[in-house]
Design a protein around this motif. Structure first.
Motif, PDB file in Angstrom:
ATOM      1  N   ALA A  28       0.823  -1.204   0.000  1.00 18.22           N
ATOM      2  CA  ALA A  28       0.000   0.000   0.000  1.00 18.22           C
ATOM      3  C   ALA A  28       0.865   1.264   0.000  1.00 18.22           C
ATOM      4  O   ALA A  28       0.568   2.237  -0.706  1.00 18.22           O
ATOM      5  N   VAL A  29       1.942   1.236   0.771  1.00 19.81           N
ATOM      6  CA  VAL A  29       2.805   2.420   0.841  1.00 19.81           C
ATOM      7  C   VAL A  29       3.545   2.624  -0.478  1.00 19.81           C
ATOM      8  O   VAL A  29       3.717   3.761  -0.925  1.00 19.81           O
ATOM      9  N   VAL A  30       3.988   1.543  -1.120  1.00 13.94           N
ATOM     10  CA  VAL A  30       4.657   1.690  -2.414  1.00 13.94           C
ATOM     11  C   VAL A  30       3.692   2.269  -3.446  1.00 13.94           C
ATOM     12  O   VAL A  30       4.073   3.130  -4.252  1.00 13.94           O
ATOM     13  N   ILE A  31       2.444   1.827  -3.415  1.00 14.98           N
ATOM     14  CA  ILE A  31       1.448   2.400  -4.324  1.00 14.98           C
ATOM     15  C   ILE A  31       1.301   3.900  -4.066  1.00 14.98           C
ATOM     16  O   ILE A  31       1.292   4.715  -4.997  1.00 14.98           O
ATOM     17  N   GLY A  32       1.191   4.268  -2.795  1.00 11.74           N
ATOM     18  CA  GLY A  32       1.084   5.679  -2.469  1.00 11.74           C
ATOM     19  C   GLY A  32       2.309   6.463  -2.899  1.00 11.74           C
ATOM     20  O   GLY A  32       2.197   7.591  -3.397  1.00 11.74           O
ATOM     21  N   GLN A  33       3.482   5.868  -2.738  1.00 11.41           N
ATOM     22  CA  GLN A  33       4.717   6.540  -3.142  1.00 11.41           C
ATOM     23  C   GLN A  33       4.771   6.710  -4.658  1.00 11.41           C
ATOM     24  O   GLN A  33       5.233   7.743  -5.157  1.00 11.41           O
ATOM     25  N   MET A  34       4.284   5.720  -5.403  1.00  9.41           N
ATOM     26  CA  MET A  34       4.252   5.847  -6.863  1.00  9.41           C
ATOM     27  C   MET A  34       3.377   7.007  -7.289  1.00  9.41           C
ATOM     28  O   MET A  34       3.707   7.756  -8.219  1.00  9.41           O
ATOM     29  N   VAL A  35       2.256   7.177  -6.602  1.00  6.13           N
ATOM     30  CA  VAL A  35       1.331   8.272  -6.955  1.00  6.13           C
ATOM     31  C   VAL A  35       1.932   9.620  -6.578  1.00  6.13           C
ATOM     32  O   VAL A  35       1.929  10.568  -7.372  1.00  6.13           O
TER      33      VAL A  35
END
Length: 507
Positions: free
Chosen positions: A16-23
């Motif tokens: 979830a955090v990697v997804i947020g970081q990508m955004v």
């Protein structure tokens, strides 16, 4: 804490955090990153569905799903490392394993490209890539054409081809225009190309290494090279010599290149060294406009500032490793005396029980509780966070400043919980763990990262800030699931660390 909860929560939180970081960092715009976005979402779905359908193994399934997402990428990274080291056959083998693990179109193409590059002669490589191009997608065909021009050392041809075919480059294809513009001396266009693509480059350092090298920023290149573990020593010598040539220090560059032991090189590495000796790059200073030179100065300053944070080995961060060993030693004592999650055992060893602290004046528990942990999962999560954060804080602030932040922040965190309990704002509970002190470190480094970002507003500093946020969310998600840990202790430690970081400043 239940092992399945720990595993599922750790893996799903990371996804979830990697997804947020990508955004936040806008790396979701990189060609091909949509697939990674979708696969990470699947990891979260596995955790959620597994909780209801297979509660006995859903943690293992979530970790397996995350491993399957990242394993092909790690294998491709290893393939790139082997190719840069001149071991093309090994590179092709790793790429083939990655394509077998995730047999999508991109991985199959990459495996074919690595296999073509493993051919022994330039002409055979070109012939193999011609067959690969026949079944490639348009972006893949572009990459094949660029690799074909590269095998001919036709850098002007690369520049002209890219001007005539402005197709989005897949993956790290941005390296081609940057390298080609540098080799042909078009340095203003080189700087502008890098600045135009920096939001989609992820965390790779190779493009900025090429920019700084072709533009003669020797000090920044010298600081950056030790942080790029992907490059073998001969490639580092090549790029440092390139920077020396671009700075007008041609004799020194020649001595560097001629000092390389030719007998230890592969054919590809030998060709690389000889090409730089025969075709040195030109002096960069007369070719750079004032605007490009200013942007380069900013990049070089950021590299020199951040480079030490990218190589935090144990010799430069002794306190971090001493603290990890002390916590592990105390956990061994816990296990030797019984169950590490038994409340009586923990209290006997020094866990924080607020009535004992206040009524019996056992203030020493404020310290001893920081070195006790309730179960192996609790220890592993905290020591991982300490290993990640402690090294960066110790390098950025210095060993003694970090010691003050860790000790004082941890004490304030524990004392704050006692104060809240005495005020009737919190129920008494047995508390253990280094989380309060770790959150103090997080607060200190978060303040530094936020200050850097507000001062520069650069992509690099925004990424540094989001990395801190990633650690914060992961640590909070894991620790909030532990009944022995107080979220109030986390928050108090975070605020105390930020205050201490502001008072103590940087190293």
């Amino acid at each position: 804490m239940d092992l399945q909860i720990f595993l599922a929560l750790s893996a799903a939180s990371f996804a979830a955090v990697v997804i947020g970081q990508m955004v936040i960092n806008e790396t979701h715009r990189v060609p091909g990153s949509g697939r990674m976005f979708a696969l990470l979402s699947v990891v979260i779905l596995v955790a959620a569905a597994g909780y209801w359908l297979v509660p006995d193994i859903y943690g293992f399934l979530t970790v397996l799903a995350l491993a399957l997402v990242y394993a092909p990428g790690l294998l491709m990274l290893r393939a790139s490392r082997e190719m840069l080291a001149g071991r093309s056959t090994e590179a092709a083998r790793f790429a083939r394993f990655a394509s077998l693990l995730r047999p999508d179109r991109d991985n199959r193409f990459s495996a074919g490209l690595f296999a073509a590059l493993a051919e022994p002669t330039p002409q055979r490589r070109i012939d193999a890539m011609a067959g690969l191009k026949a079944r490639a997608t348009p972006p893949q065909a572009l990459m094949v054409e660029l690799q074909t021009l590269r095998q001919r050392n036709d850098w002007p041809g690369v520049v002209e081809f890219l001007r005539a075919n402005p197709v989005p480059l897949p993956g790290d294809g941005i390296n081609f225009p940057i390298r080609a513009l540098g080799e042909t001396g078009q340095l203003d266009a080189l700087v502008q190309t890098y600045l135009g693509h920096r939001t989609t480059l992820g965390r790779t350092q190779l493009p900025i290494l090429m920019v700084l090298s072709f533009c003669g920023r020797v000090a920044a290149v010298d600081a950056l090279l030790p942080t790029i573990r992907l490059l073998p020593p001969v490639s580092k010598t090549f790029w440092y010599a390139t920077a020396l040539q671009a700075a007008g220090r041609f004799d020194e560059a020649r001595r560097r290149l001629e000092s390389v032991d030719q007998s230890s090189l592969t054919d590809i590495q030998r060709e690389m060294i000889i090409s730089r000796l025969e075709r040195p790059v030109v002096d960069a200073a007369p070719l750079l406009s004032p605007g490009a030179a200013y942007q380069l100065d900013l990049m070089a300053a950021r590299v020199r500032r951040d480079a030490p944070l990218r190589r935090p080995d144990w010799r430069r961060t002794p306190l971090t490793y001493v603290l990890i060993m002390a916590n592990c030693l105390m956990f061994a004592v816990e296990v030797s005396r019984g169950d590490s999650q038994d409340t009586v055992n923990l209290v006997d060893l020094g866990a924080l029980w607020p009535p004992y602290v206040v009524d019996q004046h056992e203030w020493w528990r404020l310290v001893s509780a920081m070195f006790l942990h309730a179960g192996p999962e609790h220890l592993i999560s905290n020591m991982f966070a300490l290993w990640v954060l402690g090294r960066f804080v110790e390098i950025g602030m210095g060993t003694w400043r970090m010691a003050v932040v860790y000790a004082v922040g941890g004490l304030i965190s524990m004392a704050g919980v006692v104060g809240l309990t005495e005020a009737g704002l919190s129920e008494p509970n047995v508390l253990v763990g280094a989380s309060g002190a770790i959150f103090a470190l997080l607060g200190a480094i978060a303040l530094q990262r936020l200050t850097d970002f507000l001062a520069t507003r650069t992509i690099a500093d925004r990424r540094n800030l989001t990395m801190v946020g990633m650690v914060l969310v992961l640590q909070a998600a894991i620790d909030l699931a532990l009944p022995q840990i107080s979220f109030a202790a986390h928050l108090i430690g975070l605020l105390a660390g930020a205050a201490l970081g502001w008072v103590l400043g940087r190293k």
